[in-house]
Design an enzyme around this catalytic site. Structure first.
Site, PDB file in Angstrom:
ATOM      1  N   CYS A 237      -3.489   5.852   3.999  1.00 53.34           N
ATOM      2  CA  CYS A 237      -4.704   5.711   4.808  1.00 53.34           C
ATOM      3  C   CYS A 237      -4.430   5.550   6.299  1.00 53.34           C
ATOM      4  O   CYS A 237      -5.357   5.540   7.104  1.00 53.34           O
ATOM      5  CB  CYS A 237      -5.547   4.542   4.309  1.00 53.34           C
ATOM      6  SG  CYS A 237      -4.852   2.909   4.656  1.00 53.34           S
TER       7      CYS A 237
ATOM      8  N   CYS B  61       8.567  -6.349   9.188  1.00 54.12           N
ATOM      9  CA  CYS B  61       7.775  -7.510   9.598  1.00 54.12           C
ATOM     10  C   CYS B  61       6.300  -7.104   9.495  1.00 54.12           C
ATOM     11  O   CYS B  61       5.797  -6.350  10.327  1.00 54.12           O
ATOM     12  CB  CYS B  61       8.165  -7.879  11.028  1.00 54.12           C
ATOM     13  SG  CYS B  61       7.460  -9.417  11.608  1.00 54.12           S
TER      14      CYS B  61
ATOM     15  N   CYS C 211      -1.438  -2.031   0.057  1.00 58.41           N
ATOM     16  CA  CYS C 211      -2.258  -1.915   1.261  1.00 58.41           C
ATOM     17  C   CYS C 211      -3.625  -2.551   0.993  1.00 58.41           C
ATOM     18  O   CYS C 211      -4.267  -2.241  -0.011  1.00 58.41           O
ATOM     19  CB  CYS C 211      -2.413  -0.447   1.638  1.00 58.41           C
ATOM     20  SG  CYS C 211      -3.491  -0.168   3.054  1.00 58.41           S
TER      21      CYS C 211
ATOM     22  N   CYS D 235      -6.364   0.432   0.953  1.00 62.96           N
ATOM     23  CA  CYS D 235      -6.445   1.507  -0.043  1.00 62.96           C
ATOM     24  C   CYS D 235      -5.652   1.252  -1.323  1.00 62.96           C
ATOM     25  O   CYS D 235      -5.634   2.092  -2.207  1.00 62.96           O
ATOM     26  CB  CYS D 235      -6.000   2.831   0.575  1.00 62.96           C
ATOM     27  SG  CYS D 235      -4.225   2.914   0.921  1.00 62.96           S
TER      28      CYS D 235
ATOM     29  N   CYS E  59       0.494   2.518   6.560  1.00 62.31           N
ATOM     30  CA  CYS E  59       0.318   3.005   5.201  1.00 62.31           C
ATOM     31  C   CYS E  59       0.306   4.533   5.247  1.00 62.31           C
ATOM     32  O   CYS E  59      -0.451   5.125   6.013  1.00 62.31           O
ATOM     33  CB  CYS E  59      -0.981   2.464   4.610  1.00 62.31           C
ATOM     34  SG  CYS E  59      -1.370   3.156   2.984  1.00 62.31           S
TER      35      CYS E  59
END
Length: 165
Positions: free
Chosen positions: A133, A153, A82, A85, A130
């Site tokens: 976060c 995607c 991510c 984070c 995510c």
């Protein structure tokens, strides 16, 4: 009589409410309760830490333009994390060329990606975020390759690549 028919037809047609008219969108709510993510920050804090493009995609659930991601053609071994984070999200061995213009993966790292329903374009899609976060990643579709048949995607700007050592 003709006027009554037209009036009744007008009322009937304007009272119909199809999916494309429903303005639902994925939210951070589950069973009417706000989702709690391990990492919680204010908009100002996120804006300070992320680029404009990252903020727009990760925090405002936008979509980057297709074929613009630097990660699209990346073939190195490693992990996609991510961008907000650094939570590990996808392994490079699950990446495949989908032809859609966005980095695509057939499998996520279990437990690190969360899902919501998204009606933003008039029909139901499964949005991915995510799990740490809450940052918007993209969407998952059921038209991917074996072994899962899934196509995650993902907006490239929502990811950072960490090469294998």
């Amino acid at each position: 009589m003709k006027l009554h028919f037209i009036l009744a037809l007008t009322v009937l047609l304007t009272s119909c409410n199809g999916n494309s008219q429903v303005k639902k969108q994925a939210t951070s709510k589950e069973n009417g309760q706000e989702k709690e993510f391990k990492i919680q920050k204010t908009k100002a804090e996120w804006k300070k830490e992320l680029t404009d493009a990252q903020y727009y995609v990760l925090r405002e659930a936008a979509t980057e333009n297709p074929f613009t991601s630097e990660l699209l053609d990346n073939k190195e071994k490693g992990t996609y994390v991510c961008a907000a984070c650094s939570t590990p999200l996808f392994k490079s061995e699950t990446k495949f060329k989908s032809g859609t213009g966005w980095p695509s993966f057939y499998q996520e790292i279990e437990g690190n990606v969360g899902y919501d329903v998204d009606y933003k374009i008039g029909y139901k899609r499964t949005e991915e975020h995510c799990a740490t976060c809450g940052g918007h990643l993209g969407h998952v579709f059921e038209d991917g390759p074996a072994p899962t048949g899934l196509r995650h995607c993902i907006n490239g700007v929502a990811l950072k690549f960490v090469p294998e050592k």
